[in-house]
Structure formats: structure tokens, C-alpha cells
Enzyme design. Structure first.
Site, PDB file in Angstrom:
ATOM      1  N   SER A 156      -5.060  14.643   2.785  1.00 38.28           N
ATOM      2  CA  SER A 156      -4.538  13.303   2.532  1.00 38.28           C
ATOM      3  C   SER A 156      -5.565  12.495   1.752  1.00 38.28           C
ATOM      4  O   SER A 156      -6.682  12.270   2.231  1.00 38.28           O
ATOM      5  CB  SER A 156      -4.223  12.593   3.848  1.00 38.28           C
TER       6      SER A 156
ATOM      7  N   HIS B  73      -1.506  15.385  -0.378  1.00 40.08           N
ATOM      8  CA  HIS B  73      -0.649  14.498   0.415  1.00 40.08           C
ATOM      9  C   HIS B  73      -0.972  13.044   0.093  1.00 40.08           C
ATOM     10  O   HIS B  73      -2.141  12.634   0.137  1.00 40.08           O
ATOM     11  CB  HIS B  73      -0.893  14.777   1.903  1.00 40.08           C
TER      12      HIS B  73
ATOM     13  N   ASP C 295      -0.149   9.219   1.171  1.00 33.54           N
ATOM     14  CA  ASP C 295       0.406   8.354   2.209  1.00 33.54           C
ATOM     15  C   ASP C 295       0.720   6.981   1.637  1.00 33.54           C
ATOM     16  O   ASP C 295      -0.186   6.203   1.331  1.00 33.54           O
ATOM     17  CB  ASP C 295      -0.603   8.213   3.356  1.00 33.54           C
TER      18      ASP C 295
ATOM     19  N   MET D  14       2.156   3.370   2.281  1.00 34.17           N
ATOM     20  CA  MET D  14       2.399   2.433   3.389  1.00 34.17           C
ATOM     21  C   MET D  14       2.633   1.032   2.831  1.00 34.17           C
ATOM     22  O   MET D  14       1.999   0.632   1.855  1.00 34.17           O
ATOM     23  CB  MET D  14       1.194   2.417   4.334  1.00 34.17           C
TER      24      MET D  14
ATOM     25  N   HIS E 160       4.547  10.875   1.121  1.00 33.25           N
ATOM     26  CA  HIS E 160       5.060  10.492   2.440  1.00 33.25           C
ATOM     27  C   HIS E 160       5.285   8.983   2.436  1.00 33.25           C
ATOM     28  O   HIS E 160       4.322   8.210   2.448  1.00 33.25           O
ATOM     29  CB  HIS E 160       4.029  10.919   3.493  1.00 33.25           C
TER      30      HIS E 160
ATOM     31  N   MET F 192       5.973   5.816   4.121  1.00 30.46           N
ATOM     32  CA  MET F 192       6.006   5.041   5.360  1.00 30.46           C
ATOM     33  C   MET F 192       6.363   3.617   4.989  1.00 30.46           C
ATOM     34  O   MET F 192       5.550   2.684   5.109  1.00 30.46           O
ATOM     35  CB  MET F 192       4.651   5.144   6.073  1.00 30.46           C
TER      36      MET F 192
ATOM     37  N   MET G 143       4.912  13.515  12.918  1.00 30.32           N
ATOM     38  CA  MET G 143       3.726  12.682  13.081  1.00 30.32           C
ATOM     39  C   MET G 143       3.100  12.968  14.441  1.00 30.32           C
ATOM     40  O   MET G 143       3.768  12.866  15.471  1.00 30.32           O
ATOM     41  CB  MET G 143       4.086  11.197  12.985  1.00 30.32           C
TER      42      MET G 143
ATOM     43  N   ASP H 109       1.253  15.875  10.583  1.00 26.09           N
ATOM     44  CA  ASP H 109       0.464  14.799   9.985  1.00 26.09           C
ATOM     45  C   ASP H 109      -0.181  13.976  11.101  1.00 26.09           C
ATOM     46  O   ASP H 109       0.508  13.271  11.836  1.00 26.09           O
ATOM     47  CB  ASP H 109       1.367  13.914   9.128  1.00 26.09           C
TER      48      ASP H 109
END
Length: 229
Positions: free
Chosen positions: A12, A37, A39, A41, A70, A72, A141, A177
Site C-alpha cells: 500500500s 495498492h 488507498d 479515502m 480501493h 473508501m 478489511m 487489507d
């Protein structure tokens, strides 16, 4: 992006040097990373704010493997095309992020990406069963989403075992994750996972100037996971 169940390590970049993403990505891939990866957010669905489509577009030329995005965020649907156009290979959306996850998964595949379904630690598998024929990946998760470096939640091992049985012979990756280390990855590999997201466990102690540390960390997680199979 062909399907197989071999162990894959997906560092990540949330734990990388934000000022040097291009060289950080090149370093982890040269040292054996299988996927990268990302992330994303929004400070709303999760309590942190990170990256958007423009950052994904900027790093895409440096990613030679798989860009695993990913999301979120909530809502998800208005941003799917932007992340697809930025070069995402996989886009994962959270089951909990909106009322129409079926439509979201259709939109991800319609945009030309592999569709991932992410579930929080407190979410059961009831809502997953009827979506299995629409997805390419389930991201389980094992920490509460929002921050890196959290402690692994052990109750998720049983969830992954049940998920693996539910998937059967469908070509669906199980991605883990949160809190992945050489100590926790074997638990999830034995339960049926094949993609392991690791942030601090990969980047800790290394740098672009010392990339061999990334390699040592990646190999340690991979070896531990493979030994459990």
C-alpha cells in the site's frame, strides 16, 4: 490480468514517501511486489483524506504490474469513470458505502475494470453471497478502514474461511487489507486468501535509496504465507 490463486503481495503506497511516489513504486516492483495498492479515502466514509483520480493518473506510468484502487469513499458511483480513466486495473467499492452496490459493481465492470467488493470487519457475509457472480475480488478489511499501522483483528480469519467456501471454484481473489505481517499473513493464507495488502510491513526500514529492505520485507511476508498453504 490473468486469474490465479498464487500468493500476491500488494504494498500500500499509503506507507510510501508521498514526495516520491514514482520512484517508490518502481522500487517495490523491482523488489518483487505483485500489485500496487492505492488507498483512496474521502474524510467522510472513513476518517482520513488521501488520494484522488489525478494522483492515480500521475502514478500510472510508473506501475508495471496491477494498479489496485480501493475506494473508501461514499458515494462511489460518480467517481468510477474518473478512476478507470486514470488507469485503475481493479476498483474496489465498499458494501457499506451505499444502498445500491449491485449497480456500483456493474458500473465498475462497465468502465473496463475488474470489480472488487470491500467489507469492513463488522460486516458479515450475508450481503456478499448474491454478488459473487458480479465480482473479481473480495477485499476483507482486517482493521477498521481509515489509517495504516493498525492491529490485525483476528475474528476475520473465520470470515475468510467461510468466504472461501462460499466462493467455491469461481475465479475470485480474496484480498486481505490491514495488519498484514509475516505473523498474520499465514493465518489468512491458510483460510483461503491470495492477495495480501501490506503498508508499513513492506515500507518500514527501507527507502528509494535502500530498496533492498523492501525486498526483504516482501519476501518475508510471501514466504510466511506460502508456508501455510
Amino acid at each position: 490480468m490473468t486469474f490465479d490463486r498464487r500468493v500476491k503481495i500488494a504494498p500500500s503506497i499509503l506507507s510510501a514517501d508521498f514526495a516520491d511516489f514514482g520512484r517508490e513504486i518502481e522500487a517495490i516492483e523491482a523488489q518483487g511486489a505483485d500489485w500496487v495498492h492505492v488507498d483512496v479515502m474521502d474524510g467522510h466514509f472513513v476518517p482520513n483524506l488521501t488520494f484522488g483520480p489525478q494522483m492515480c493518473r500521475a502514478i500510472r506510468p510508473h506501475v508495471r504490474t496491477v494498479m489496485d484502487v480501493h475506494l473508501m469513499i461514499a458515494p462511489v458511483d460518480p467517481y468510477i469513470d474518473a478512476f478507470a480513466e486514470a488507469g485503475a486495473d481493479v476498483i474496489s467499492a465498499h458494501l457499506e458505502a451505499g444502498p445500491h452496490i449491485h449497480r456500483t459493481l456493474q458500473a465498475i465492470r462497465g468502465a473496463g475494470c475488474k470489480a472488487g467488493l470491500a467489507i469492513n470487519p463488522g460486516t458479515g457475509l450475508d450481503g456478499v453471497e448474491y454478488l459473487l457472480d458480479m465480482i473479481d475480488l473480495v477485499c476483507v478489511m482486517t482493521v477498521n478502514p481509515g489509517f495504516g499501522g493498525q492491529k490485525f483483528i483476528e475474528s476475520q480469519v473465520a470470515k475468510v474461511k467461510a468466504l472461501r467456501a462460499m466462493i467455491g471454484d469461481r475465479p475470485i481473489h480474496i484480498e486481505i487489507d490491514g495488519g498484514m505481517t509475516p505473523e498474520t499473513a499465514p493465518l489468512m493464507a491458510a483460510a483461503g486468501a491470495d492477495v495480501f495488502v501490506a503498508g508499513s510491513a513492506v515500507f518500514r526500514g527501507g527507502s528509494v535509496a535502500k530498496p533492498e529492505v523492501y525486498g526483504e520485507n516482501i519476501r518475508a511476508i510471501r514466504a510466511a504465507a506460502e508456508a501455510a498453504l
